[in-house]
Design an enzyme around this catalytic site. Sequence first.
Site, short mmCIF file in Angstrom:
data_model
loop_
_atom_site.label_atom_id
_atom_site.label_comp_id
_atom_site.label_asym_id
_atom_site.label_seq_id
_atom_site.Cartn_x
_atom_site.Cartn_y
_atom_site.Cartn_z
N GLY A 66 8.71 1.80 -18.27
CA GLY A 66 8.35 2.47 -17.03
C GLY A 66 9.31 2.21 -15.88
N GLY A 92 7.82 -6.91 -15.30
CA GLY A 92 7.51 -5.72 -16.10
C GLY A 92 8.72 -4.87 -16.39
N SER A 119 1.90 2.18 -4.01
CA SER A 119 1.65 3.57 -4.46
C SER A 119 1.12 4.37 -3.28
CB SER A 119 0.58 3.54 -5.56
OG SER A 119 0.05 4.83 -5.75
N TYR A 131 -8.06 0.40 -7.96
CA TYR A 131 -6.61 0.65 -7.91
C TYR A 131 -6.16 0.90 -6.46
CZ TYR A 131 -1.98 2.52 -8.87
OH TYR A 131 -0.62 2.74 -8.88
N1 LIG Z 1 3.70 5.72 -12.84
C1 LIG Z 1 3.30 6.20 -11.67
O1 LIG Z 1 3.11 7.42 -11.48
C2 LIG Z 1 3.13 5.25 -10.50
C3 LIG Z 1 2.84 5.84 -9.24
C4 LIG Z 1 2.67 4.99 -8.15
C5 LIG Z 1 2.80 3.63 -8.31
N2 LIG Z 1 3.07 3.09 -9.54
C6 LIG Z 1 3.18 1.63 -9.65
O2 LIG Z 1 4.39 1.33 -10.33
C7 LIG Z 1 4.26 0.07 -11.01
C8 LIG Z 1 4.79 0.19 -12.42
O3 LIG Z 1 4.02 1.16 -13.10
P1 LIG Z 1 4.53 1.96 -14.38
O4 LIG Z 1 4.06 3.34 -14.19
O5 LIG Z 1 5.96 1.70 -14.65
O6 LIG Z 1 3.60 1.27 -15.49
P2 LIG Z 1 3.81 1.05 -17.07
O7 LIG Z 1 4.68 2.09 -17.67
O8 LIG Z 1 2.42 0.90 -17.61
O9 LIG Z 1 4.62 -0.35 -17.14
C9 LIG Z 1 3.97 -1.50 -16.98
C10 LIG Z 1 4.90 -2.70 -17.14
O10 LIG Z 1 4.11 -3.79 -16.75
C11 LIG Z 1 4.03 -4.71 -17.85
N3 LIG Z 1 2.66 -5.24 -17.92
C12 LIG Z 1 1.52 -4.57 -18.09
N4 LIG Z 1 0.48 -5.41 -18.10
C13 LIG Z 1 1.00 -6.66 -17.93
C14 LIG Z 1 0.44 -7.96 -17.86
N5 LIG Z 1 -0.87 -8.17 -18.00
N6 LIG Z 1 1.27 -9.00 -17.65
C15 LIG Z 1 2.60 -8.81 -17.55
N7 LIG Z 1 3.19 -7.61 -17.62
C16 LIG Z 1 2.39 -6.55 -17.82
C17 LIG Z 1 4.39 -3.93 -19.10
O11 LIG Z 1 4.99 -4.85 -19.99
P3 LIG Z 1 4.45 -5.19 -21.47
O12 LIG Z 1 3.53 -4.07 -21.88
O13 LIG Z 1 5.70 -5.28 -22.28
O14 LIG Z 1 3.75 -6.50 -21.32
C18 LIG Z 1 5.40 -2.92 -18.55
O15 LIG Z 1 6.69 -3.50 -18.50
C19 LIG Z 1 2.79 -0.32 -10.89
O16 LIG Z 1 2.66 -1.30 -9.88
C20 LIG Z 1 2.10 0.97 -10.48
O17 LIG Z 1 0.93 0.73 -9.71
C21 LIG Z 1 3.22 3.88 -10.64
#
Ligand SMILES: NC(=O)c1ccc[n+]([C@@H]2O[C@H](COP(=O)([O-])OP(=O)(O)OC[C@H]3O[C@@H](n4cnc5c(N)ncnc54)[C@H](OP(=O)(O)O)[C@@H]3O)[C@@H](O)[C@H]2O)c1
Length: 290
Positions: A21, A17, A146, A171
């Site tokens: 993000g 990914g 998380s 989640y």
């Molecule tokens: N943001 C927060 O506040 C937060 C807090 C705690 C934990 N997290 C964790 O951090 C991690 C990253 O989250 P983020 O906030 O950066 O999310 P995000 O902005 O939604 O980014 C998601 C990434 O995952 C890829 N992706 C989504 N669905 C996919 C699929 N079906 N197959 C392959 N790739 C896929 C997307 O790529 P494409 O769309 O290009 O396919 C993108 O590169 C997650 O595990 C989340 O649980 C986030």
Amino acid sequence: MSDRTKLMAGKTVLVTGGTGGIGRATAEGLARLGARVAVTGRDITRTRAAAAEIAASTANPAVDAFAADLSALAGVRRLAREVLGAYPRLDVVVNNVGGFWARRHVTDDGLEYTLALNHLAPFLLTNLLLGRLTASAPARIVTVSSGAQALGKINFGDLQGERAYSGQRAYNQSKLANVMFTYELARRLAGTGVTATAAHPGVTRTAFGAEDPTAMMRAMTLIARPFMKTPAQGAATVVYLASSPEVEGVTGRYFANRKPKRSSKSSYDTAAAAQLWQASARLTGLPATV
Ligand SMILES: NC(=O)c1ccc[n+]([C@@H]2O[C@H](COP(=O)([O-])OP(=O)(O)OC[C@H]3O[C@@H](n4cnc5c(N)ncnc54)[C@H](OP(=O)(O)O)[C@@H]3O)[C@@H](O)[C@H]2O)c1
């Protein structure tokens, strides 16, 4: 710092990914430290564009793009095959991809989407890459969990929310599963030189949950967005675990803000972690002994 003296020079890292993000910021951070970085995304054109932008912004041309829909077991297997074909050694895998879905969705394999993408994909991908990681030791596996893990409960009687689904419960369960997987992996990898750690990035301004948010999430995001971490700040603990000499050999730990932190009480239940491993192996078609 010259390229040869950079911390991650000569190392190859896979970040799932990397198109946006926290994953993208992680890829940037590691590319800046001199690693060859493989990023993934569902659409190859978008993923190649992201790889090119990361290469340009970090002045490191060694950024490669792989297309993979990780919600599909076949997509995970294809990615593992391509990565093994591309890289004779693999020093770090960052399992970053994950998301939130308010309503229950089902993957092409008939699996509940949150469990499939957030937990089963990193479980299967890591297992398929373990041989290469072990051969490249010292190596590291970092899984992005998380703070939601603290509210998680592994519902072995209804792992996929077939009887009752809530996006938040699914989640929380998946993020607890990330931590329990990490701890069980660390036990299984003891003595191999391959470490497994989990990270809480902190609440970060990304596209998280945007595909199918709850009304509450939408409202909270609007209000809280200005106070959230930037993607680079969210990626800081992940980059640290993937690269810092300070955590060389550290395994089976959960980190937040670059510090080890106790995870939920249930995450230390070794019998439940072994049971989760077996259930995950069954759902992904891996032998339970891997
Ligand atoms: N943001 C927060 O506040 C937060 C807090 C705690 C934990 N997290 C964790 O951090 C991690 C990253 O989250 P983020 O906030 O950066 O999310 P995000 O902005 O939604 O980014 C998601 C990434 O995952 C890829 N992706 C989504 N669905 C996919 C699929 N079906 N197959 C392959 N790739 C896929 C997307 O790529 P494409 O769309 O290009 O396919 C993108 O590169 C997650 O595990 C989340 O649980 C986030």
